[in-house]
Design an enzyme around this catalytic site. Structure first.
Site, short mmCIF file in Angstrom:
data_model
loop_
_atom_site.label_atom_id
_atom_site.label_comp_id
_atom_site.label_asym_id
_atom_site.label_seq_id
_atom_site.Cartn_x
_atom_site.Cartn_y
_atom_site.Cartn_z
N PHE A 157 0.81 -1.22 0.00
CA PHE A 157 0.00 0.00 0.00
C PHE A 157 0.84 1.27 0.00
CE2 PHE A 157 0.85 -0.26 4.58
CZ PHE A 157 1.08 1.08 4.89
N LYS A 181 -1.33 -7.08 -9.32
CA LYS A 181 -2.30 -7.13 -8.22
C LYS A 181 -1.83 -6.10 -7.20
CE LYS A 181 -3.22 -8.31 -4.49
NZ LYS A 181 -3.48 -7.28 -3.46
N GLU A 184 -5.00 -3.57 -2.03
CA GLU A 184 -6.44 -3.31 -1.96
C GLU A 184 -6.75 -2.08 -1.12
OE1 GLU A 184 -4.61 -5.65 -0.69
OE2 GLU A 184 -5.47 -6.60 1.09
N SER A 234 5.40 -7.04 3.16
CA SER A 234 6.00 -7.39 4.45
C SER A 234 6.76 -8.71 4.36
CB SER A 234 4.90 -7.48 5.51
OG SER A 234 3.95 -8.45 5.09
N CYS A 289 9.61 1.82 3.14
CA CYS A 289 10.52 0.70 3.42
C CYS A 289 11.95 1.21 3.58
CB CYS A 289 10.46 -0.31 2.31
SG CYS A 289 10.91 0.40 0.74
N GLU A 391 9.65 -4.26 12.75
CA GLU A 391 9.33 -3.11 11.89
C GLU A 391 8.02 -2.50 12.38
OE1 GLU A 391 7.88 -3.93 7.86
OE2 GLU A 391 9.10 -2.29 7.12
P1 NAD Z 1 1.57 -6.68 2.94
O1 NAD Z 1 2.61 -7.74 2.97
O2 NAD Z 1 0.47 -6.75 3.94
O3 NAD Z 1 0.82 -6.68 1.50
C1 NAD Z 1 1.56 -6.66 0.31
C2 NAD Z 1 0.73 -7.33 -0.79
O4 NAD Z 1 0.52 -8.70 -0.43
C3 NAD Z 1 -0.65 -6.70 -0.98
O5 NAD Z 1 -0.93 -6.65 -2.36
C4 NAD Z 1 -1.58 -7.66 -0.27
O6 NAD Z 1 -2.87 -7.71 -0.84
C5 NAD Z 1 -0.89 -9.01 -0.42
N1 NAD Z 1 -1.14 -9.91 0.70
C6 NAD Z 1 -1.33 -9.57 2.01
N2 NAD Z 1 -1.52 -10.67 2.76
C7 NAD Z 1 -1.44 -11.72 1.92
C8 NAD Z 1 -1.53 -13.14 2.10
N3 NAD Z 1 -1.76 -13.68 3.30
N4 NAD Z 1 -1.38 -13.92 1.02
C9 NAD Z 1 -1.15 -13.40 -0.19
N5 NAD Z 1 -1.06 -12.07 -0.42
C10 NAD Z 1 -1.19 -11.25 0.61
O7 NAD Z 1 2.33 -5.29 2.98
P2 NAD Z 1 1.70 -3.83 3.13
O8 NAD Z 1 1.19 -3.67 4.51
O9 NAD Z 1 0.81 -3.55 1.99
O10 NAD Z 1 3.02 -2.94 2.92
C11 NAD Z 1 3.92 -2.63 3.94
C12 NAD Z 1 5.11 -3.56 3.94
O11 NAD Z 1 5.76 -3.53 2.68
C13 NAD Z 1 6.17 -3.14 4.96
O12 NAD Z 1 6.64 -4.30 5.60
C14 NAD Z 1 7.26 -2.52 4.09
O13 NAD Z 1 8.56 -2.57 4.63
C15 NAD Z 1 7.16 -3.36 2.88
N6 NAD Z 1 7.77 -2.70 1.72
C16 NAD Z 1 8.99 -3.13 1.32
C17 NAD Z 1 9.61 -2.52 0.27
C18 NAD Z 1 10.96 -2.98 -0.20
O14 NAD Z 1 11.39 -2.51 -1.23
N7 NAD Z 1 11.64 -3.86 0.48
C19 NAD Z 1 8.99 -1.46 -0.40
C20 NAD Z 1 7.74 -1.04 0.03
C21 NAD Z 1 7.14 -1.67 1.11
#
Ligand code: NAD
Length: 507
Positions: A157, A181, A184, A234, A289, A391
């Site tokens: 997000f 994808k 959401e 994450s 991040c 984090e």
């Molecule tokens: P998230 O892991 O909750 O979601 C990321 C994506 O995975 C979304 O599209 C979500 O719909 C999907 N998703 C969530 N749960 C899922 C599941 N159980 N099974 C399959 N798909 C699933 O992350 P977030 O809260 O949207 O974003 C924040 C996180 O992203 C933080 O941990 C941040 O550090 C990380 N991030 C990392 C970088 C990087 O370059 N390393 C860059 C941006 C964000």
């Protein structure tokens, strides 16, 4: 009617498949305006059938797109870049209304995404292979980089425009077709951008967007037609995507969470350090991040000065709706996330860290139901505390006191994450020692957010990245293509050759 008017007028944000808007609202979820806490629209959660339909479209578009000359593909990218720039304000406003970040910050992320499109415009040059004449007598050999087929991206997000743009411009420029994808939680910007890509001349089916959650992701992981998956999010989900995707025979790069440290040496320009830490820790409400969430100050004198400077500046931090560009910091993405971050602050107090600035009681006038949290500052944090180890992804900065650069390095190197790290110093030798020995993928020297430019590549070490290749830049060409090496010989007319039973060698 503009692109965004069309979106705003529809209560449900759907999908973009084969060049057209598609509704599949068997399940929907609210999308919030984080500044007011109100539900602004709903987003459709794609069913497996809808995901499969997007993959069908991408699969059908692949043969013609793969054979489109790279220079022609670049032509589409040039037009796309131009359209993106023309629509910057509209897209930044959509980001702010769903993510909450201040509109100038939204423009900044958007611009960093456009830079990847800019890099993708040079695809003809980037895809040039390698050639060896006379690899053997009368034999020429060359390597070329062929696209994989249908590839997919799953994004978080916190950068609804930029992070998807780390993926699909390069994947598509390389000749692949793509299913995205997005998160959401803020689904509108990727859909606006998908329409612009079509307007730029991209053939239908080359770029498809499906909104949704685990159901959609599981289908992308399962479907054998998806050749490669790029994920950013994450760490627990990144690890799951990597393990499942590779077990299903896909190429996977999965970028995860972070806990980025800034080391402040006693000789650093401390006024500059305080300014840099303010932006890097509290910009975008800490939901980056590459945010700095730990400042390791070498020596008590350094720590005292940095803490008192930050304390003074935090009292001046302007927190409010992101649509008001006079604000420094907007709200967090959802109430659930705001409560989670607040819970970490409670926990830090219980663990015995010193809460120097407490933002928990902040109320933004006129936005009482918004998901706001004031900037928080902890001093005397130690590495056994949960607020240090995990984090937080919010406006919370932890100051750790260290006795030496080596001790600071040891802390960073022992941490589970290794995305970014930086050092503030005037001493070149200390800086070089730091960059040589730190266990992180992206390093800043007097630069707090060392996010690589589009012609380098982005990625972390340790549990911040699962996979071998980084996002965008030169690594993207490697990730989204498969090498093929061709060895060629044209025997002279009429010469008959005997069978050779020894293994062919170049000499
Ligand atoms: P998230 O892991 O909750 O979601 C990321 C994506 O995975 C979304 O599209 C979500 O719909 C999907 N998703 C969530 N749960 C899922 C599941 N159980 N099974 C399959 N798909 C699933 O992350 P977030 O809260 O949207 O974003 C924040 C996180 O992203 C933080 O941990 C941040 O550090 C990380 N991030 C990392 C970088 C990087 O370059 N390393 C860059 C941006 C964000």
């Amino acid at each position: 009617m503009s692109n965004s008017d069309q979106l705003n007028s529809s209560a449900i944000v759907g999908h973009f498949i084969n060049g057209v808007d598609v509704a599949d609202d068997h399940r929907t979820q609210p999308v919030f305006d984080p500044a007011t806490g109100a539900v602004s629209r709903r987003v459709a959660m794609a069913s497996t059938a809808t995901v499969s339909r997007a993959i069908d479209a991408a699969q059908a578009a692949f043969p013609a797109w793969r054979n489109t000359p790279p220079a022609k593909r670049a032509g589409v990218m040039f037009r796309f870049k131009q359209l993106l720039e023309e629509h910057q304000d509209e897209i930044a406003a959509a980001i702010t209304s769903e993510h909450g970040k201040v509109v100038d910050d939204a423009k900044g992320e958007f611009q960093r995404g456009v830079e990847v499109v800019d890099y993708a415009c040079g695809i003809a040059e980037l895809l040039k292979g390698e050639h060896s004449r006379n690899a053997g007598p009368g034999i020429d050999s060359w390597s070329e980089f062929q696209p994989l087929g249908v590839v997919a991206g799953i994004t978080p997000f916190n950068f609804p425009a930029m992070v998807p743009m780390w993926m699909y411009p390069m994947a598509i420029a390389c000749g692949n077709t793509f299913v995205l994808k997005p998160s959401e939680k803020d689904p509108t910007a990727p859909l606006l951008i998908a329409r612009l890509f079509k307007q730029a001349g991209l053939p239908d089916g080359v770029f498809n967007v499906v909104n949704g959650d685990k159901e959609a992701v599981d289908e992308l992981l399962r479907d054998k037609r998806i050749q490669a998956l790029s994920f950013v999010g994450s760490t627990p989900i990144a690890e799951h995507i990597y393990t499942t995707g590779t077990a299903n025979g896909k190429r996977v790069q999965a970028l995860g969470g972070a806990k980025n440290h800034a080391v402040v040496m006693p000789d650093a320009d401390l006024d500059n350090v305080v300014s840099a830490l303010m932006g890097a820790a509290y910009g975008s409400c800490g939901e980056r991040c590459m945010a700095i969430s730990v400042a390791v100050c070498v020596g008590d004198e350094t720590a005292d000065a940095v803490v008192s400077g930050l304390k003074a500046r935090l009292h001046l931090l302007k927190v409010g709706p992101g649509s008001d560009s006079g604000n420094d910091m907007g709200p967090l993405i959802t109430q659930v996330h705001r409560d989670k971050v607040k819970g970490y602050v409670d926990y830090g107090v219980e663990e015995g860290a010193e809460l120097v600035v407490d933002g928990r009681a902040l109320v933004v006038e006129g936005c009482e139901s918004g998901f706001f949290l004031g900037g928080c500052l902890f001093d005397r944090v130690t590495n056994n505390m949960k607020i240090y180890q995990e984090e937080i992804f919010g406006p919370v900065l932890c100051v750790v006191r260290a006795e030496s650069e080596d001790q600071a390095l040891q802390l960073i190197n022992e941490h589970e994450y290794g995305n970014g790290a930086c050092i503030f110093t005037r001493d070149g030798e200390a800086a070089r020692y730091f960059s040589d020995n730190v266990q992180a993928g992206m390093v800043g020297i007097n630069v707090p957010l060392p996010v690589p430019v589009a012609y380098h590549s982005f990625g972390g070490w340790k549990r911040s990245l699962f996979g071998d290749l980084y996002a965008y830049g030169p690594d993207a060409v490697r990730f989204y293509t498969r090498r093929k090496t061709i060895t060629q010989r044209w025997p002279s007319g009429g010469v008959r050759e005997s069978a050779q039973f020894s293994f062919p060698s170049g000499s």
